[in-house]
Design an enzyme around this catalytic site. Structure first.
Site, mmCIF file in Angstrom:
data_model
loop_
_atom_site.group_PDB
_atom_site.id
_atom_site.type_symbol
_atom_site.label_atom_id
_atom_site.label_comp_id
_atom_site.label_asym_id
_atom_site.label_seq_id
_atom_site.Cartn_x
_atom_site.Cartn_y
_atom_site.Cartn_z
ATOM 1 C CB THR A 13 52.752 1.435 -37.851
ATOM 2 O OG1 THR A 13 52.524 2.833 -37.868
ATOM 3 C CG2 THR A 13 53.373 1.050 -36.536
ATOM 4 C CG ASP A 57 52.587 8.014 -43.083
ATOM 5 O OD1 ASP A 57 53.067 7.794 -41.963
ATOM 6 O OD2 ASP A 57 51.428 8.457 -43.259
ATOM 7 C CB SER A 58 48.381 5.055 -45.075
ATOM 8 O OG SER A 58 47.836 5.694 -43.972
ATOM 9 C CB SER A 59 49.317 10.775 -44.811
ATOM 10 O OG SER A 59 50.669 10.606 -44.487
ATOM 11 C CD GLN A 274 29.431 17.807 -38.733
ATOM 12 O OE1 GLN A 274 29.428 17.977 -37.521
ATOM 13 N NE2 GLN A 274 29.511 18.801 -39.585
ATOM 14 C CB CYS A 275 26.353 10.725 -36.458
ATOM 15 S SG CYS A 275 25.449 12.049 -35.676
#
Ligand code: ASP
Length: 343
Positions: A13, A57-59, A274-275
């Site tokens: 972006t 795009d960074s993906s 997952q935290c």
């Protein structure tokens, strides 16, 4: 003396502008950045722009692009005092983590930044992110770079790259490093917390390691997840398993059997949480004991991004002979707490 910064523009972006007639975002010619931000000419450093041929795009960024960036830094290491990588925010934490492992014995700043709004937008955050990143990338004291590591600068904060994650798709403070202190903050003054900066070993020469293996899988478990899909085991070298809280998983025979079978198959299992804050502590709950029994590796307080890219860096890398688990358990670039987290 004017410090020299090499700005590598990869896409995202930050390099876009809004066409106010059509409302759509389009990339602009980044070499014209000086006309977009005339203030750049007032900076005390000299900036050279080296854009990717086609902004991504960074993906679409991955090992191939990390190698291109690392090679560009290696080629220009002597000629420049610092490096700034402009990157889409979606996967910037992966690129920052990967580069931290690929660049060894770094004595110069490698800063990554991006923005939530395009540079051509009236309310853009790109300008501040870009200008302050350039300050950090050219900050020297007594002929020594102040920052000598891969860092992410975002919304007034400088963070250790391999400790970061993208936290928000909405707010300007999109990047956080929940398990490591902020390296620097920009307010009226440009502050740096020297106590927490990374320093390579004194005798470590600067080298770039291009080795990246993609023999890695990532699984996130969830309540109600059926293990029936795993009747055929993936033949993968490293499985990063993202489990609950401080390291718990379903206490069932089926789970133990599946994990054991994977280990028998030659798969190393790395456990991360997952935290987003805190980390893994084997043995704290009974539901984590299975990991010790099967010889899983604790990812401690590492981010998933860091664990994945560290595995890519280590698997089959001739520079790390011996046991994968031993190497993984060591902090290589300050990406994990050296001590085991207390129960
Ligand atoms: N999708 C964009 C990217 O990561 C978002 C951004 O630049 O912030 O490339």
């Amino acid at each position: 003396m004017k410090r020299k910064v090499l700005l590598i523009y990869t896409g995202g972006t930050i390099g876009m502008e809004k066409n106010y007639e059509t409302g759509s975002l389009t990339p602009f010619n980044f070499e014209a950045i000086f006309s977009k931000i005339p203030e750049m000419r007032l900076l005390e450093c000299e900036v050279t722009v080296s854009p990717f041929e086609k902004p991504l795009d960074s993906s679409d960024m991955g090992p191939e692009q990390w190698q291109i960036i690392a090679a560009c830094i290696a080629e220009n290491y002597e000629a420049y005092d610092g490096f700034l990588i402009l990157h889409g925010t979606d996967t910037m934490a992966y690129t920052a983590s990967a580069l931290s492992f690929m660049l060894r014995g770094l004595r110069k700043p490698v800063i990554l930044t991006g923005s939530q709004l395009p540079i051509g937008d009236l309310r853009t955050d790109a300008k501040e992110n870009l200008l302050t990143s350039l300050y950090y990338a050219s900050l020297y004291e007594r002929e020594e770079a102040v920052v000598q590591e891969v860092a992410v600068y975002f919304e007034y904060k400088l963070l250790r790259g391999n400790r970061t994650l993208k936290y928000s798709a909405e707010y300007f403070d999109a990047y956080r490093s929940p398990n490591y202190p902020i390296l620097g903050q920009s307010g009226v003054h440009l502050n740096v917390d020297r106590e927490v900066l990374y320093r390579a070993e004194k005798d470590e020469a600067f080298t770039v390691d291009m080795h990246l293996s993609q023999d890695v899988l990532f699984w996130r478990i969830f309540p109600g997840m059926t293990l029936d899909y795993f009747s055929e085991l993936p033949k993968v070298k490293v499985l990063i398993l993202q489990v609950f809280g401080s390291g718990t998983i379903f206490n069932s025979e089926k789970t133990v059997e599946l994990l054991r079978a994977l280990r028998r198959n030659g798969t190393e299992i790395v456990v991360v949480s997952q935290c987003i804050s805190g980390g893994i502590s084997f043995g704290k709950y009974e539901n984590s004991n299975v990991f010790t029994r099967i010889g899983a590796i604790s990812g401690r307080d590492m981010t998933a991004e860091s664990a994945i890219t560290k595995a890519m860096h280590l698997i089959g890398n001739p520079k790390y002979s011996g046991n994968f688990a031993d190497w993984f358990s060591r902090s290589l670039r300050g990406e994990m707490n050296d001590k085991t987290i207390d129960k």
